[in-house]
Design a protein around this motif. Structure first.
Motif, PDB file in Angstrom:
ATOM      1  N   LEU A  72      52.407  27.695  37.234  1.00  0.00           N
ATOM      2  CA  LEU A  72      51.626  27.670  35.935  1.00  0.00           C
ATOM      3  C   LEU A  72      51.649  28.828  35.247  1.00  0.00           C
ATOM      4  O   LEU A  72      52.018  29.980  35.562  1.00  0.00           O
ATOM      5  N   GLN A  73      51.417  28.563  34.123  1.00  0.00           N
ATOM      6  CA  GLN A  73      51.467  29.929  32.892  1.00  0.00           C
ATOM      7  C   GLN A  73      49.998  30.161  32.407  1.00  0.00           C
ATOM      8  O   GLN A  73      49.121  29.177  32.164  1.00  0.00           O
ATOM      9  N   LEU A  74      50.290  31.363  31.739  1.00  0.00           N
ATOM     10  CA  LEU A  74      48.815  32.057  31.542  1.00  0.00           C
ATOM     11  C   LEU A  74      48.628  31.523  30.096  1.00  0.00           C
ATOM     12  O   LEU A  74      49.391  31.458  29.252  1.00  0.00           O
ATOM     13  N   ILE A  75      47.220  31.300  30.009  1.00  0.00           N
ATOM     14  CA  ILE A  75      46.336  31.276  28.599  1.00  0.00           C
ATOM     15  C   ILE A  75      45.644  32.483  28.366  1.00  0.00           C
ATOM     16  O   ILE A  75      46.096  33.390  27.510  1.00  0.00           O
ATOM     17  N   ALA A  76      44.828  32.936  29.352  1.00  0.00           N
ATOM     18  CA  ALA A  76      44.148  34.233  29.198  1.00  0.00           C
ATOM     19  C   ALA A  76      43.452  34.742  30.465  1.00  0.00           C
ATOM     20  O   ALA A  76      42.921  33.758  31.355  1.00  0.00           O
ATOM     21  N   ASN A  77      43.451  35.713  30.710  1.00  0.00           N
ATOM     22  CA  ASN A  77      42.631  36.254  31.821  1.00  0.00           C
ATOM     23  C   ASN A  77      41.484  36.472  31.499  1.00  0.00           C
ATOM     24  O   ASN A  77      40.923  36.693  30.289  1.00  0.00           O
ATOM     25  N   TYR A  78      40.259  36.031  32.219  1.00  0.00           N
ATOM     26  CA  TYR A  78      38.865  36.341  31.974  1.00  0.00           C
ATOM     27  C   TYR A  78      38.328  36.987  32.912  1.00  0.00           C
ATOM     28  O   TYR A  78      37.055  37.407  32.616  1.00  0.00           O
ATOM     29  N   THR A  92      45.241  19.426  30.339  1.00  0.00           N
ATOM     30  CA  THR A  92      44.053  20.002  31.318  1.00  0.00           C
ATOM     31  C   THR A  92      44.581  21.496  31.379  1.00  0.00           C
ATOM     32  O   THR A  92      45.672  21.996  31.777  1.00  0.00           O
ATOM     33  N   ILE A  93      43.401  22.406  31.311  1.00  0.00           N
ATOM     34  CA  ILE A  93      43.682  23.857  31.499  1.00  0.00           C
ATOM     35  C   ILE A  93      42.898  24.052  32.910  1.00  0.00           C
ATOM     36  O   ILE A  93      41.798  23.151  33.252  1.00  0.00           O
ATOM     37  N   VAL A  94      43.465  24.801  33.884  1.00  0.00           N
ATOM     38  CA  VAL A  94      42.649  24.968  35.287  1.00  0.00           C
ATOM     39  C   VAL A  94      42.625  26.552  35.558  1.00  0.00           C
ATOM     40  O   VAL A  94      43.202  27.372  35.026  1.00  0.00           O
ATOM     41  N   GLY A  95      41.515  26.801  36.190  1.00  0.00           N
ATOM     42  CA  GLY A  95      41.089  28.005  36.692  1.00  0.00           C
ATOM     43  C   GLY A  95      41.973  28.187  37.853  1.00  0.00           C
ATOM     44  O   GLY A  95      42.105  27.628  38.817  1.00  0.00           O
ATOM     45  N   SER A  96      42.631  29.514  38.025  1.00  0.00           N
ATOM     46  CA  SER A  96      43.584  30.040  38.960  1.00  0.00           C
ATOM     47  C   SER A  96      43.554  31.536  38.741  1.00  0.00           C
ATOM     48  O   SER A  96      42.932  32.150  38.364  1.00  0.00           O
ATOM     49  N   GLY A  97      44.753  32.175  39.300  1.00  0.00           N
ATOM     50  CA  GLY A  97      44.921  33.597  39.162  1.00  0.00           C
ATOM     51  C   GLY A  97      46.246  33.878  39.732  1.00  0.00           C
ATOM     52  O   GLY A  97      46.916  33.042  40.323  1.00  0.00           O
ATOM     53  N   THR A 155      44.926  28.924  33.001  1.00  0.00           N
ATOM     54  CA  THR A 155      46.293  28.447  33.159  1.00  0.00           C
ATOM     55  C   THR A 155      46.540  26.982  32.914  1.00  0.00           C
ATOM     56  O   THR A 155      45.675  26.363  32.946  1.00  0.00           O
ATOM     57  N   VAL A 156      47.769  26.694  32.433  1.00  0.00           N
ATOM     58  CA  VAL A 156      47.970  25.593  32.128  1.00  0.00           C
ATOM     59  C   VAL A 156      49.627  25.307  32.622  1.00  0.00           C
ATOM     60  O   VAL A 156      50.383  26.072  32.911  1.00  0.00           O
ATOM     61  N   ALA A 157      50.074  23.837  32.726  1.00  0.00           N
ATOM     62  CA  ALA A 157      51.448  23.826  33.190  1.00  0.00           C
ATOM     63  C   ALA A 157      52.437  24.019  31.981  1.00  0.00           C
ATOM     64  O   ALA A 157      51.956  24.024  30.892  1.00  0.00           O
ATOM     65  N   PRO A 158      53.521  23.981  32.472  1.00  0.00           N
ATOM     66  CA  PRO A 158      54.682  24.400  31.254  1.00  0.00           C
ATOM     67  C   PRO A 158      54.486  23.110  30.207  1.00  0.00           C
ATOM     68  O   PRO A 158      54.899  23.184  29.080  1.00  0.00           O
ATOM     69  N   GLU A 159      54.104  21.834  30.562  1.00  0.00           N
ATOM     70  CA  GLU A 159      54.288  20.791  29.896  1.00  0.00           C
ATOM     71  C   GLU A 159      52.824  20.729  28.878  1.00  0.00           C
ATOM     72  O   GLU A 159      53.114  19.929  27.822  1.00  0.00           O
ATOM     73  N   PHE A 160      52.182  21.624  28.797  1.00  0.00           N
ATOM     74  CA  PHE A 160      51.054  21.868  28.082  1.00  0.00           C
ATOM     75  C   PHE A 160      51.530  21.972  26.602  1.00  0.00           C
ATOM     76  O   PHE A 160      52.364  22.965  26.394  1.00  0.00           O
ATOM     77  N   PRO A 161      51.056  21.371  25.436  1.00  0.00           N
ATOM     78  CA  PRO A 161      51.636  21.533  24.255  1.00  0.00           C
ATOM     79  C   PRO A 161      51.374  22.939  23.614  1.00  0.00           C
ATOM     80  O   PRO A 161      50.384  23.683  23.849  1.00  0.00           O
TER      81      PRO A 161
END
Length: 340
Positions: free
Chosen positions: A119-125, A93-98, A277-283
């Motif tokens: 949570l950890q960043l994938i990308a700012n939008y 799961t990816i979640v919207g946050s900031g 953002t995603v949890a550290p467990e995200f692959p």
């Protein structure tokens, strides 16, 4: 000859059937190999919802072995709590946050009921920035607001209330006896300023700090089009830093002069990330492929949402420390030269 001809056609048909079976088998294998990822964003109709839908569509158009399915949610606070309550979702799961809301979550501050894992960043939008505006010619700086009424967003709004109030209190040292803060909502704050029931109000918009492009929020556009003579108040870099050091996550940023004709000097202020953002467990490999896809298609997001035109590779990581970026995403950013 006739028998031979029939024999050849039969062989050709058998070959077609066999190749069809192989194709179906390969197609099934590809379907099985495809990683299914969920994205929960924000309420329907919001900019975050539109950008989430854009990411889903872009994932469908790019064959990276990952398919993203997007749904709305009540908002960022809900998203963080959901991952905590349902840990089995953390790998898919990816979640919207900031940055701002995650800082409150990790500290367990309102509107959260306890500390939550980061949570950890994938990308700012998006990168949101707000500041105070006034119609009173005698109010020239933030210090002049002592004894004045200030209208901001609702209490739970990070960018439009929590962060501005933190700068006023932690950055400038104002107390509740010094200023009268009214938590009314973003549109209501502007209305209060225009009808004279507030001395200053929160306004703002979205920025790309790399290109210095700014897009004002709808209520700010309405305010600036009112024909009045607004004065915009610079927060001050030092005061933003003090508020951050006191525990409110935000990055220093400057709104350039000319972002609106009424902004005649640069405004030293802040930017808060609005991010996937995603949890550290995200692959790691999945995060890597998704981030590469966003980087490769960063110019496409503007086709879905006006604020998507402000996205840039450098802006996608703005305001985040390296250790807070997911390792898979970090690998993609380093390969692209965005991060050294």
């Amino acid at each position: 000859m006739k028998t031979s001809s029939i024999s050849k056609r039969g062989g050709f048909t058998a070959a077609l059937v066999a190749s069809g079976v192989v194709a179906l088998s390969l197609g099934g294998a590809r379907a099985q190999d495809q990683t299914e990822i969920s994205l929960i964003s924000a309420p329907f109709g919001t900019g975050s919802y539109v950008m989430g839908s854009a990411l889903e569509e872009i994932s469908k158009k790019n064959d990276i072995g990952v398919r993203i399915t997007h749904t709305e949610s009540p908002g960022f606070v809900f998203n963080i709590k959901k991952l905590d309550a349902e840990p089995e979702l953390k790998e898919t799961t990816i979640v919207g946050s900031g940055g701002g809301v995650l800082g409150l979550a990790k500290a367990g501050d309102e509107p959260f009921d306890k500390p939550y894992d980061g949570l950890q960043l994938i990308a700012n939008y998006n990168l949101n920035s707000s500041w105070l505006a006034t119609l009173d010619p005698d109010i020239k700086t933030i210090e002049d607001l002592k004894g004045k009424k200030i209208a901001v967003g609702r209490r739970a709004q990070i960018n439009w209330a929590i962060q501005p109030v933190a700068i006023l209190k932690d950055g400038y040292g104002f107390t509740d006896d010094d200023i009268d803060i009214e938590y009314v909502g973003t549109q209501e704050a502007v209305d209060a300023l225009l009808d004279g029931t507030a001395d200053a109000a929160v306004v703002g918009g979205y920025i790309d700090p790399v290109s210095n492009r700014v897009m004002m929020s709808p209520q700010t556009i309405e305010f600036l089009a009112s024909g009045r003579n607004p004065h915009h108040l610079s927060w001050g870099a030092e005061q933003v830093t003090k508020a951050r050091e006191a525990g409110i996550s935000m990055a220093n940023a400057t709104i350039p002069a000319g972002a609106d004709p009424s902004i005649t000097e640069p405004l030293e202020g802040f930017a808060d990330s609005v991010a996937w953002t995603v949890a550290p467990e995200f692959p790691e490999e999945t995060a890597y492929q998704i981030t590469k896809m966003i980087l490769a298609n960063v110019d496409q997001f503007g086709e879905y949402q006006a604020t998507g035109k402000l996205m840039s590779p450098e802006g996608m990581v703005y305001g985040w420390d390296v250790e807070d970026i997911h390792p898979g995403a970090l690998r993609a950013y380093r390969e692209a030269g965005v991060i050294q």
